[in-house]
Design a protein around this motif. Structure first.
Motif, PDB file in Angstrom:
ATOM      1  N   ALA A  64       0.827  -1.201   0.000  1.00 30.50           N
ATOM      2  CA  ALA A  64       0.000   0.000   0.000  1.00 30.50           C
ATOM      3  C   ALA A  64       0.862   1.253   0.000  1.00 30.50           C
ATOM      4  N   LYS A  65       0.345   2.325  -0.585  1.00 31.38           N
ATOM      5  CA  LYS A  65       1.030   3.621  -0.545  1.00 31.38           C
ATOM      6  C   LYS A  65       0.823   4.288   0.819  1.00 31.38           C
ATOM      7  N   ASP A  66      -0.371   4.128   1.370  1.00 30.93           N
ATOM      8  CA  ASP A  66      -0.707   4.641   2.702  1.00 30.93           C
ATOM      9  C   ASP A  66      -1.025   3.417   3.568  1.00 30.93           C
ATOM     10  N   PRO A  67       0.023   2.695   4.026  1.00 29.18           N
ATOM     11  CA  PRO A  67      -0.204   1.388   4.640  1.00 29.18           C
ATOM     12  C   PRO A  67      -1.007   1.440   5.929  1.00 29.18           C
ATOM     13  N   CYS A  68      -1.780   0.408   6.081  1.00 20.90           N
ATOM     14  CA  CYS A  68      -2.622   0.228   7.246  1.00 20.90           C
ATOM     15  C   CYS A  68      -2.802  -1.273   7.417  1.00 20.90           C
ATOM     16  N   THR A  69      -2.718  -1.748   8.631  1.00 20.26           N
ATOM     17  CA  THR A  69      -2.995  -3.155   8.901  1.00 20.26           C
ATOM     18  C   THR A  69      -4.393  -3.259   9.475  1.00 20.26           C
ATOM     19  N   LEU A  70      -5.127  -4.235   8.984  1.00 21.53           N
ATOM     20  CA  LEU A  70      -6.463  -4.545   9.484  1.00 21.53           C
ATOM     21  C   LEU A  70      -6.449  -5.993   9.942  1.00 21.53           C
ATOM     22  N   VAL A  71      -6.910  -6.233  11.171  1.00 21.28           N
ATOM     23  CA  VAL A  71      -7.049  -7.594  11.675  1.00 21.28           C
ATOM     24  C   VAL A  71      -8.525  -7.792  12.012  1.00 21.28           C
ATOM     25  N   VAL A  72      -9.105  -8.850  11.455  1.00 20.90           N
ATOM     26  CA  VAL A  72     -10.515  -9.175  11.667  1.00 20.90           C
ATOM     27  C   VAL A  72     -10.586 -10.550  12.316  1.00 20.90           C
ATOM     28  N   THR A  73     -11.496 -10.726  13.264  1.00 21.03           N
ATOM     29  CA  THR A  73     -11.717 -12.044  13.866  1.00 21.03           C
ATOM     30  C   THR A  73     -13.203 -12.333  13.958  1.00 21.03           C
ATOM     31  N   PHE A  74     -13.544 -13.629  13.952  1.00 25.27           N
ATOM     32  CA  PHE A  74     -14.925 -14.089  14.078  1.00 25.27           C
ATOM     33  C   PHE A  74     -14.907 -15.579  14.411  1.00 25.27           C
ATOM     34  N   ARG A  75     -16.003 -16.068  14.937  1.00 30.44           N
ATOM     35  CA  ARG A  75     -16.184 -17.508  15.174  1.00 30.44           C
ATOM     36  C   ARG A  75     -17.368 -17.967  14.351  1.00 30.44           C
ATOM     37  N   LEU A  76     -17.152 -19.010  13.575  1.00 29.01           N
ATOM     38  CA  LEU A  76     -18.222 -19.541  12.735  1.00 29.01           C
ATOM     39  C   LEU A  76     -19.241 -20.310  13.567  1.00 29.01           C
ATOM     40  N   ARG A  77     -20.491 -20.121  13.207  1.00 30.54           N
ATOM     41  CA  ARG A  77     -21.580 -20.856  13.830  1.00 30.54           C
ATOM     42  C   ARG A  77     -21.597 -22.285  13.278  1.00 30.54           C
ATOM     43  N   LEU A  78     -21.752 -23.262  14.112  1.00 30.98           N
ATOM     44  CA  LEU A  78     -21.971 -24.671  13.743  1.00 30.98           C
ATOM     45  C   LEU A  78     -20.790 -25.357  13.052  1.00 30.98           C
ATOM     46  N   VAL A  79     -19.602 -24.763  13.065  1.00 35.56           N
ATOM     47  CA  VAL A  79     -18.442 -25.402  12.432  1.00 35.56           C
ATOM     48  C   VAL A  79     -17.572 -26.000  13.536  1.00 35.56           C
ATOM     49  N   ARG A  80     -17.416 -27.326  13.481  1.00 37.70           N
ATOM     50  CA  ARG A  80     -16.612 -28.051  14.459  1.00 37.70           C
ATOM     51  C   ARG A  80     -15.850 -29.152  13.729  1.00 37.70           C
ATOM     52  N   GLY A  81     -14.816 -29.681  14.371  1.00 38.54           N
ATOM     53  CA  GLY A  81     -14.086 -30.842  13.846  1.00 38.54           C
ATOM     54  C   GLY A  81     -13.672 -30.709  12.395  1.00 38.54           C
ATOM     55  N   SER A  82     -14.062 -31.689  11.582  1.00 37.48           N
ATOM     56  CA  SER A  82     -13.671 -31.690  10.172  1.00 37.48           C
ATOM     57  C   SER A  82     -14.339 -30.564   9.376  1.00 37.48           C
ATOM     58  N   GLY A  83     -15.333 -29.925   9.958  1.00 35.03           N
ATOM     59  CA  GLY A  83     -15.966 -28.782   9.305  1.00 35.03           C
ATOM     60  C   GLY A  83     -14.995 -27.627   9.086  1.00 35.03           C
ATOM     61  N   LEU A 137     -17.996  -5.828   5.716  1.00 37.25           N
ATOM     62  CA  LEU A 137     -17.818  -7.271   5.879  1.00 37.25           C
ATOM     63  C   LEU A 137     -18.637  -7.803   7.054  1.00 37.25           C
ATOM     64  N   TRP A 138     -18.790  -6.991   8.063  1.00 34.03           N
ATOM     65  CA  TRP A 138     -19.529  -7.382   9.259  1.00 34.03           C
ATOM     66  C   TRP A 138     -20.892  -7.971   8.875  1.00 34.03           C
ATOM     67  N   ARG A 139     -21.567  -7.338   7.911  1.00 35.26           N
ATOM     68  CA  ARG A 139     -22.906  -7.804   7.498  1.00 35.26           C
ATOM     69  C   ARG A 139     -22.840  -9.208   6.901  1.00 35.26           C
ATOM     70  N   VAL A 140     -21.790  -9.502   6.148  1.00 35.29           N
ATOM     71  CA  VAL A 140     -21.612 -10.830   5.562  1.00 35.29           C
ATOM     72  C   VAL A 140     -21.288 -11.835   6.666  1.00 35.29           C
ATOM     73  N   LEU A 141     -20.323 -11.492   7.517  1.00 33.06           N
ATOM     74  CA  LEU A 141     -19.916 -12.400   8.585  1.00 33.06           C
ATOM     75  C   LEU A 141     -21.061 -12.692   9.562  1.00 33.06           C
ATOM     76  N   ALA A 142     -21.914 -11.718   9.798  1.00 29.27           N
ATOM     77  CA  ALA A 142     -23.017 -11.903  10.741  1.00 29.27           C
ATOM     78  C   ALA A 142     -23.948 -13.036  10.313  1.00 29.27           C
ATOM     79  N   LEU A 143     -23.990 -13.340   9.037  1.00 27.40           N
ATOM     80  CA  LEU A 143     -24.847 -14.418   8.542  1.00 27.40           C
ATOM     81  C   LEU A 143     -24.365 -15.796   8.994  1.00 27.40           C
ATOM     82  N   VAL A 144     -23.059 -15.944   9.240  1.00 24.06           N
ATOM     83  CA  VAL A 144     -22.482 -17.263   9.535  1.00 24.06           C
ATOM     84  C   VAL A 144     -21.715 -17.314  10.851  1.00 24.06           C
TER      85      VAL A 144
END
Length: 187
Positions: A64-83, A137-144
């Motif tokens: 980037a010319k005007d660098p910025c770091t973005l870190v996003v985190t979330f936990r998926l609903r219903l995803v466990r094990g091999s999921g 992105l929050w709106r997309v992530l909120a679905l899952v």
């Protein structure tokens, strides 16, 4: 880091739709790359968790010319094990949800940590653009995602690779509270 909240639904979904269309133009011009040199590297975080990089996506040079770091985190609903392995494979299909946003330059995709949280560590061109993307992105992530699990941190003026290198090497600001977002060092 201030209050975090999603954009209004209409504004967020319009931004995601515009990104989606832009992504196809970028893909057709072969501007999107999937370098592998960081894949497999494990990142440690200030909250004591670790997660491996399972993919990197880069647009052009990834710098980037005007660098910025973005870190996003979330936990998926219903995803466990091999999921988790299934999610990591299918997540490539999520690329059109971020590559076409104005200011995107690169992303490290991290697998789930010890608390089943996923993280994306991005380099963005401009802090305002990074914040707009995260709030869209929050709106997309909120679905899952588990309600209340979506968070993000915007670090203006700092390159992603400097943040990933850890505070000693990269001059990353020290946290004022528990820093789920702050890498301590990669292995």
């Amino acid at each position: 880091m201030g209050e975090q909240r999603p954009l209004a639904r209409g504004e967020a979904w319009r931004a995601v739709a515009a990104c989606f269309l832009t992504t196809f133009a970028l893909l057709s011009r072969h501007r999107v790359h999937l370098p592998e040199e960081r894949v497999g590297r494990r990142l440690g975080f200030a909250d004591g968790t670790t997660a491996p990089v399972y993919r990197e996506t880069r647009l052009g040079s990834g710098l980037a010319k005007d660098p910025c770091t973005l870190v996003v985190t979330f936990r998926l609903r219903l995803v466990r094990g091999s999921g988790h392995a299934l999610f990591r494979r299918e997540s490539l299909l999520n690329t059109p949800l971020f590559v076409g946003f104005p200011g995107f330059t690169s992303k490290l995709w991290l697998a789930h940590d010890e608390h089943d949280r996923y993280r994306g560590v991005y380099e963005w061109d401009g802090a305002g653009r990074a914040d707009h993307y995260a709030r869209s992105l929050w709106r997309v992530l909120a679905l899952v995602s588990v309600p209340g699990s979506i968070r993000y941190a915007v670090l203006p003026g700092v390159r992603r690779d400097d943040v990933v290198a850890g505070p000693r090497q990269g001059g990353v600001p020290e946290p004022t509270a528990a820093a789920w977002w702050r890498p301590t060092a990669g292995t």
